[in-house]
Write an enzyme that holds these catalytic residues in place. Structure first.
Site, mmCIF file in Angstrom:
data_model
loop_
_atom_site.group_PDB
_atom_site.id
_atom_site.type_symbol
_atom_site.label_atom_id
_atom_site.label_comp_id
_atom_site.label_asym_id
_atom_site.label_seq_id
_atom_site.Cartn_x
_atom_site.Cartn_y
_atom_site.Cartn_z
ATOM 1 C CG HIS A 46 101.604 -87.440 84.879
ATOM 2 N ND1 HIS A 46 102.512 -87.775 85.215
ATOM 3 C CD2 HIS A 46 101.254 -86.340 85.837
ATOM 4 C CE1 HIS A 46 103.177 -87.293 86.546
ATOM 5 N NE2 HIS A 46 102.099 -86.265 86.763
HETATM 6 C C1 UD1 Z 1 98.425 -83.744 89.129
HETATM 7 C C2 UD1 Z 1 99.298 -82.760 89.713
HETATM 8 C C3 UD1 Z 1 100.687 -83.500 89.370
HETATM 9 C C4 UD1 Z 1 100.419 -84.922 89.708
HETATM 10 C C5 UD1 Z 1 99.702 -85.495 89.134
HETATM 11 C C6 UD1 Z 1 99.654 -87.038 89.450
HETATM 12 C C7 UD1 Z 1 98.747 -80.474 89.874
HETATM 13 C C8 UD1 Z 1 98.986 -78.967 89.477
HETATM 14 N N1 UD1 Z 1 99.092 -81.343 89.078
HETATM 15 O O1 UD1 Z 1 98.289 -83.615 87.515
HETATM 16 O O2 UD1 Z 1 101.491 -82.607 90.112
HETATM 17 O O3 UD1 Z 1 101.696 -85.245 89.302
HETATM 18 O O4 UD1 Z 1 98.285 -84.910 89.443
HETATM 19 O O5 UD1 Z 1 98.489 -87.739 88.544
HETATM 20 O O6 UD1 Z 1 98.248 -80.554 90.834
HETATM 21 N N2 UD1 Z 1 91.278 -86.329 85.147
HETATM 22 C C9 UD1 Z 1 90.549 -87.381 85.158
HETATM 23 N N3 UD1 Z 1 90.062 -88.128 86.161
HETATM 24 C C10 UD1 Z 1 90.748 -87.869 87.186
HETATM 25 C C11 UD1 Z 1 91.797 -86.643 87.646
HETATM 26 C C12 UD1 Z 1 92.057 -86.090 86.190
HETATM 27 O O7 UD1 Z 1 89.956 -87.764 84.013
HETATM 28 O O8 UD1 Z 1 90.412 -88.455 88.410
HETATM 29 C C13 UD1 Z 1 91.687 -85.578 83.952
HETATM 30 C C14 UD1 Z 1 90.871 -84.404 83.743
HETATM 31 O O9 UD1 Z 1 90.812 -84.329 82.499
HETATM 32 C C15 UD1 Z 1 91.946 -83.340 83.977
HETATM 33 C C16 UD1 Z 1 93.280 -84.052 83.526
HETATM 34 O O10 UD1 Z 1 92.980 -85.300 84.044
HETATM 35 O O11 UD1 Z 1 91.733 -82.202 83.620
HETATM 36 C C17 UD1 Z 1 94.229 -83.488 84.752
HETATM 37 O O12 UD1 Z 1 94.138 -83.649 86.012
HETATM 38 P P1 UD1 Z 1 94.588 -82.657 87.112
HETATM 39 O O13 UD1 Z 1 94.285 -82.906 88.454
HETATM 40 O O14 UD1 Z 1 94.136 -81.031 86.697
HETATM 41 O O15 UD1 Z 1 96.256 -82.643 86.914
HETATM 42 P P2 UD1 Z 1 97.108 -83.996 86.597
HETATM 43 O O16 UD1 Z 1 97.726 -84.062 85.267
HETATM 44 O O17 UD1 Z 1 96.424 -85.346 86.938
#
Ligand code: UD1
Length: 371
Positions: free
Chosen positions: A205
């Protein structure tokens, strides 16, 4: 002592669970749980609350997904209102996600001391959003709770006073040790129709791997080679799922699906722990999984150029291989063909008592200095 405990994203939940459990048992602590809502899907958030016995958040900020600036800013605006209303004695943050730095920053500006759990880890790669979050959070925290000695060295080099640093062990491992037996009863292997020790588990991820076409393509190509030798089980993170589509890599993905690769939804804590425990080898770009496999004694191949958790390499089962197709394939096949992995002891203080140590230190200092 009133403490605001902050969680936001999936890896925060298993770190916070043992801390809340110990705080709730302490008569001198009023603990309040704040969920920023950075992760919000049922299988990225609620399921972990249920399985880890985390109480329902007292306060939910509901910020959701957005760009880094927007997400961090939204958390800050919402968290400031909570701080002004609750007036806690301390804010406690864990890990390195955007929710961690956002809430730490709001707190210090309002003169509320901050405790950072899992402080001092450094990959020395400032291209990683988490590295920036770690450096900034540590610079403004009052209590820095560390999981391994390398963190102390990093913090001292950055000018952090030695008195603020406490080596307490690893709260994520508190959670793992507590749930290992329960996870053993999980039926996930049966549901996926795989045998123990007969599959590779892969998680992916990191933006550096999945937002970059070349890196993602390399990894998918390595998977194509590996699946000829061993079945791959891959729970797909929402970010990765989105990128495979956006980067026009769906054809490769479909090819893998038709082969010996099984893509599944993100799993809950217990099923995932079972998968990790029974895997022949784990491939990952996660930080926490490097630590969990070390304690489980399962070989871990890290698909990154560096790690902020060097103890998992020096004392654990972790090997850092990067994202070249040849290196990934060679490392995985070496692990698959190796029969007996020399089991070592878990790193110092990864013993299930880290949360207890944190609560004791906070309480003692609060009584001593009234802060
Ligand atoms: C975040 C953390 C990362 C951690 C990871 C674990 C930051 C900068 N990054 O990254 O350190 O290792 O979480 O998973 O804080 N999304 C969904 N559903 C959700 C959450 C996210 O669909 O419940 C999708 C959304 O499209 C979003 C993307 O995943 O834009 C990324 O989510 P985000 O929280 O921005 O970062 P992660 O890549 O999950």
């Amino acid at each position: 002592m009133k403490i605001l405990n902050v969680v936001g994203a999936r890896p925060n939940f298993m770190k916070m669970a043992p801390i809340i459990e110990k705080m709730k048992k302490h008569p001198g602590i009023n603990s309040i749980l704040v969920h920023t809502g950075q992760h919000y899907d049922e299988n990225m958030s609620k399921q972990f609350f249920d399985e880890l016995n985390l109480p329902k958040p007292d306060i939910y900020l509901g910020v959701g997904s957005a760009s880094h600036a927007q997400q961090t800013a939204r958390i800050m605006v919402e968290f400031e209102k909570i701080l002004l209303k609750e007036k806690p004695d301390l804010t406690l943050v864990v890990g390195d996600v955007n929710s961690t730095i956002a809430c730490a920053l709001v707190s210090v500006k309002l003169e509320v001391p901050v405790a950072h759990v899992e402080a001092g880890l450094r990959s020395f790669d400032r291209g990683m959003p988490e590295e920036i979050n770690r450096i900034l959070t540590d610079a403004i925290s009052d209590y820095l709770f560390i999981t391994e000695e390398s963190a102390r060295v990093n913090l001292i080099k950055e000018g952090v006073s030695a008195q603020k640093i406490f080596f307490v062990g690893n709260v994520m491992i508190d959670t793992l040790l507590k749930h290992k037996k329960q996870a053993n009863d999980s039926q996930i292997l049966k549901r996926l129709n795989v045998e123990a020790n007969d599959f590779a588990l892969l998680t992916l991820h990191r933006p550096s791997n999945v937002d970059n076409r070349k890196a993602l393509e390399n990894i998918l190509e390595a998977m194509f080679e590996i699946q000829k030798h061993i079945k791959i089980i891959c729970p797909l993170h929402p970010r990765t799922k989105k990128r495979i589509d956006e980067l026009a890599l769906l054809d490769r993905f479909e090819l893998l699906k038709r082969g010996n690769c099984c893509f599944i939804e993100p799993q809950g804590y217990l099923d995932f722990l079972k998968l990790m425990s029974e895997a022949r080898v784990v491939l990952t770009d996660s930080g926490g999984i490097q630590e969990e496999t070390t304690v489980l004694g399962v070989p871990c191949i890290t698909l990154r150029e560096n790690t902020e958790r060097p103890v998992t390499v020096s004392e654990g089962t972790n090997v850092i291989v990067g994202t070249s197709k040849a290196k990934i394939t060679a490392a995985v096949l070496a692990a698959v063909n190796k029969n007996n992995l020399s089991m070592k002891k878990a790193p110092e203080k990864w013993d299930g008592r880290a949360a207890q140590r944190i609560v004791e230190i906070l309480n003692k200092n609060f009584l001593q200095i009234g802060k």
